[in-house]
Scaffold this motif. Structure first.
Motif, PDB file in Angstrom:
ATOM      1  N   LEU A   1      -7.519   5.311   8.187  1.00  0.00           N
ATOM      2  CA  LEU A   1      -9.442   5.868   8.011  1.00  0.00           C
ATOM      3  C   LEU A   1     -10.556   4.879   8.793  1.00  0.00           C
ATOM      4  O   LEU A   1     -11.439   5.166   9.199  1.00  0.00           O
ATOM      5  CB  LEU A   1      -9.469   5.647   6.476  1.00  0.00           C
ATOM      6  CG  LEU A   1      -8.765   6.473   5.844  1.00  0.00           C
ATOM      7  CD1 LEU A   1      -8.704   6.003   3.627  1.00  0.00           C
ATOM      8  CD2 LEU A   1      -9.508   8.120   5.321  1.00  0.00           C
TER       9      LEU A   1
ATOM     10  N   GLY B   1      -8.850   1.243  -2.227  1.00  0.00           N
ATOM     11  CA  GLY B   1      -7.843   2.316  -1.381  1.00  0.00           C
ATOM     12  C   GLY B   1      -7.006   1.615  -1.826  1.00  0.00           C
ATOM     13  O   GLY B   1      -5.974   3.191  -2.325  1.00  0.00           O
ATOM     14  N   LYS B   2      -6.295   0.870  -1.796  1.00  0.00           N
ATOM     15  CA  LYS B   2      -4.901   0.446  -2.823  1.00  0.00           C
ATOM     16  C   LYS B   2      -5.752   0.591  -4.077  1.00  0.00           C
ATOM     17  O   LYS B   2      -3.340   1.474  -4.274  1.00  0.00           O
ATOM     18  CB  LYS B   2      -4.576  -1.524  -3.201  1.00  0.00           C
ATOM     19  CG  LYS B   2      -4.196  -2.296  -2.294  1.00  0.00           C
ATOM     20  CD  LYS B   2      -3.902  -3.714  -2.653  1.00  0.00           C
ATOM     21  CE  LYS B   2      -3.061  -4.327  -1.007  1.00  0.00           C
ATOM     22  NZ  LYS B   2      -3.876  -5.942  -0.841  1.00  0.00           N
TER      23      LYS B   2
ATOM     24  N   GLY C   1      -4.086   4.391  -4.546  1.00  0.00           N
ATOM     25  CA  GLY C   1      -2.932   4.206  -4.511  1.00  0.00           C
ATOM     26  C   GLY C   1      -2.574   4.950  -2.519  1.00  0.00           C
ATOM     27  O   GLY C   1      -1.282   5.597  -1.917  1.00  0.00           O
ATOM     28  N   LEU C   2      -3.452   4.519  -2.021  1.00  0.00           N
ATOM     29  CA  LEU C   2      -3.356   4.373   0.027  1.00  0.00           C
ATOM     30  C   LEU C   2      -2.749   3.295   0.247  1.00  0.00           C
ATOM     31  O   LEU C   2      -2.899   2.100  -0.144  1.00  0.00           O
ATOM     32  CB  LEU C   2      -4.648   4.892   0.432  1.00  0.00           C
ATOM     33  CG  LEU C   2      -5.768   5.910   0.101  1.00  0.00           C
ATOM     34  CD1 LEU C   2      -7.176   5.280   0.308  1.00  0.00           C
ATOM     35  CD2 LEU C   2      -5.126   7.576   0.142  1.00  0.00           C
ATOM     36  N   GLY C   3      -1.823   4.064   1.704  1.00  0.00           N
ATOM     37  CA  GLY C   3      -1.353   2.406   1.728  1.00  0.00           C
ATOM     38  C   GLY C   3      -1.979   2.115   3.097  1.00  0.00           C
ATOM     39  O   GLY C   3      -2.813   2.522   3.059  1.00  0.00           O
ATOM     40  N   LYS C   4      -1.096   0.674   3.309  1.00  0.00           N
ATOM     41  CA  LYS C   4      -1.600  -0.231   4.077  1.00  0.00           C
ATOM     42  C   LYS C   4      -2.277   1.008   5.346  1.00  0.00           C
ATOM     43  O   LYS C   4      -3.632   0.302   6.119  1.00  0.00           O
ATOM     44  CB  LYS C   4      -0.696  -1.045   4.352  1.00  0.00           C
ATOM     45  CG  LYS C   4      -1.423  -1.913   5.683  1.00  0.00           C
ATOM     46  CD  LYS C   4      -0.097  -3.322   5.714  1.00  0.00           C
ATOM     47  CE  LYS C   4      -0.465  -3.920   6.691  1.00  0.00           C
ATOM     48  NZ  LYS C   4       0.601  -5.297   6.750  1.00  0.00           N
TER      49      LYS C   4
ATOM     50  N   ILE D   1     -11.006  -2.111   0.875  1.00  0.00           N
ATOM     51  CA  ILE D   1      -9.711  -2.305   0.700  1.00  0.00           C
ATOM     52  C   ILE D   1      -8.916  -1.995  -0.393  1.00  0.00           C
ATOM     53  O   ILE D   1      -7.976  -1.636  -1.046  1.00  0.00           O
ATOM     54  CB  ILE D   1      -8.400  -3.731   1.672  1.00  0.00           C
ATOM     55  CG1 ILE D   1      -9.488  -2.813   3.217  1.00  0.00           C
ATOM     56  CG2 ILE D   1      -7.163  -3.141   2.418  1.00  0.00           C
ATOM     57  CD1 ILE D   1      -8.620  -3.898   4.501  1.00  0.00           C
TER      58      ILE D   1
ATOM     59  N   GLU E   1      -2.565   4.506   6.275  1.00  0.00           N
ATOM     60  CA  GLU E   1      -3.511   5.012   5.689  1.00  0.00           C
ATOM     61  C   GLU E   1      -4.423   4.496   5.863  1.00  0.00           C
ATOM     62  O   GLU E   1      -5.785   5.129   6.051  1.00  0.00           O
ATOM     63  CB  GLU E   1      -3.548   5.771   4.192  1.00  0.00           C
ATOM     64  CG  GLU E   1      -2.309   6.920   4.505  1.00  0.00           C
ATOM     65  CD  GLU E   1      -1.881   7.761   2.685  1.00  0.00           C
ATOM     66  OE1 GLU E   1      -1.936   7.976   2.884  1.00  0.00           O
ATOM     67  OE2 GLU E   1      -1.846   6.491   1.810  1.00  0.00           O
ATOM     68  N   ILE E   2      -5.016   3.781   5.132  1.00  0.00           N
ATOM     69  CA  ILE E   2      -6.511   2.418   5.034  1.00  0.00           C
ATOM     70  C   ILE E   2      -6.501   2.717   6.438  1.00  0.00           C
ATOM     71  O   ILE E   2      -7.882   2.592   7.398  1.00  0.00           O
ATOM     72  CB  ILE E   2      -5.857   1.635   4.460  1.00  0.00           C
ATOM     73  CG1 ILE E   2      -6.417   2.206   3.062  1.00  0.00           C
ATOM     74  CG2 ILE E   2      -7.367   0.344   5.062  1.00  0.00           C
ATOM     75  CD1 ILE E   2      -5.860   0.894   1.848  1.00  0.00           C
ATOM     76  N   ARG E   3      -5.848   1.710   6.993  1.00  0.00           N
ATOM     77  CA  ARG E   3      -5.871   1.546   8.861  1.00  0.00           C
ATOM     78  C   ARG E   3      -6.208   2.730   9.583  1.00  0.00           C
ATOM     79  O   ARG E   3      -7.000   2.447  10.785  1.00  0.00           O
ATOM     80  CB  ARG E   3      -4.276   0.658   9.327  1.00  0.00           C
ATOM     81  CG  ARG E   3      -5.244   0.199  11.039  1.00  0.00           C
ATOM     82  CD  ARG E   3      -3.474  -0.070  11.343  1.00  0.00           C
ATOM     83  NE  ARG E   3      -3.874  -1.430  10.905  1.00  0.00           N
ATOM     84  CZ  ARG E   3      -2.574  -2.179  10.319  1.00  0.00           C
ATOM     85  NH1 ARG E   3      -1.633  -1.450   9.986  1.00  0.00           N
ATOM     86  NH2 ARG E   3      -3.168  -3.659  10.180  1.00  0.00           N
TER      87      ARG E   3
END
Lengths: 124, 124, 124, 124
Positions: free
Chosen positions: B116, B103-104, B107-110, B100, B112-114
């Motif tokens: 994935l 991912g941060k 530049g991925l958002g919360k 996580i 977006e990561i969830r």
DNA sequence: GTGGTCTAGACCACT
DNA sequence: GTGGTCTAGACCACC
């Protein structure tokens, strides 16, 4: 460029550099055609070997994030934003895959694993 | 014991052994006080050095999964199942944390990561 | 004879047996000419190999604590109590010597070491 | 670094190395961030296998006395002196405990044991 | 250069 | 038989 090296981390220094440069590109802190610090100056700044910086730059170029012009320097490549994003996502996905597989092998159920994930991401 | 070694993997052989033994314990394939194959016999079976097996067994003992009795063999430790489960969960959680974070940085958002994560776990 | 074996101790089983037999002799629990349990019966009782018991008995005989009569059994030797006591003391002294040397190497002073000793012995 | 190996001692070589390095740290002969000899060079100097030196260094790191940086070397850890001293004392105490227990089992009295201790420590 | 891992043998102590 | 230790090489990743 503000790069932070963690000497006692298990992650190799050249990977730490790569990852932080990628993050800067993703965060628009570095834009297309921006020039990266020279190998020598970055090495001096971080107090590491120039060879280590060079290795990071070489790999970044190999992955298409930068372009090196002999005698001039290393520049951020003109990259398809879409494609870049896809690369980032694939990397994150494959790490999730590995962790989930491990959880499975440990006998954890799907919902248990999801719960663990939610605990962590909610700390955001 | 069916352990599969991937010689070309970047994961050290002794870690591969450790992980698979742990998984067998988690999966009740190995129970308390069961004896593991002797260092030499497993080494022969896997066609690897006895020292490599020994290193795996030593680390398993250090982590509390097994007990070694000099001259007799290596046994599955009588372990608190609760505690074991907690260890497994911690391991999975810390891997999620790392991914996580990565991912941060990309530049991925919360959400977006969830997303994935959900894609991967739904492949279960 | 009540002998307690600690399988997970670092002290070899045969030494555990020897030490406890010696202690019984010192504590008058075993007297001159008393017969020790047979190798086989003690092995059975302690659930260990007969060879391990035999090794303990052999060494006890070597040190003069017992006498083995072929075909009859192992007996507590008629031993000079004075001499026995001296042996016990020497053993304890030499262990103290080692520990004190170690403390020295660690930079502890004479009085510090004495203080540590007093803390422990006062727990008697 | 002057380390002396006793090949005929029953103490494993890697423990001999560990203890002497600890003693040097305790004696300020080695200070924080000092670099230890490389695994290979020390092995050559002592005429022993590099693996043996490595094992000693690994265990020292595990106990918190040193920090190993891949590709660079092994350094004396920045350690809380207080905590280190506590560790040393615990080690000495537990050895005293064992010896006193042994004396007890041999039928020696509290004052007799104390007397033996005093004889040895007065030889300082 | 450094440490990280592995091999294919050996000898010893313990059971 | 078992594990505990050690050797004298090797190849790799990292700096």
């Amino acid at each position: 460029m503000r790069i932070i090296i963690n000497n006692s981390s298990m992650v190799p220094i050249y990977e730490q550099i790569m990852e932080q440069v990628k993050a800067m590109i993703a965060g628009k802190e570095l834009k297309e055609n921006d020039i990266l610090p020279s190998v020598r100056s970055l090495a001096k700044e971080l107090k590491i070997s120039a060879l280590t910086v060079k290795k990071a730059y070489d790999l970044l170029e190999e992955e298409g994030f930068t372009v090196t012009v002999h005698g001039k320097g290393t520049y951020v490549a003109a990259m398809n934003t879409e494609r870049m994003l896809e690369e980032y996502k694939k990397e994150v996905e494959s790490e999730f895959e590995e962790t989930i597989q491990k959880g499975k092998r440990y006998g954890l159920g799907k919902d248990e694993i999801r719960e663990l994930f939610e605990i962590i991401i909610e700390e955001w």
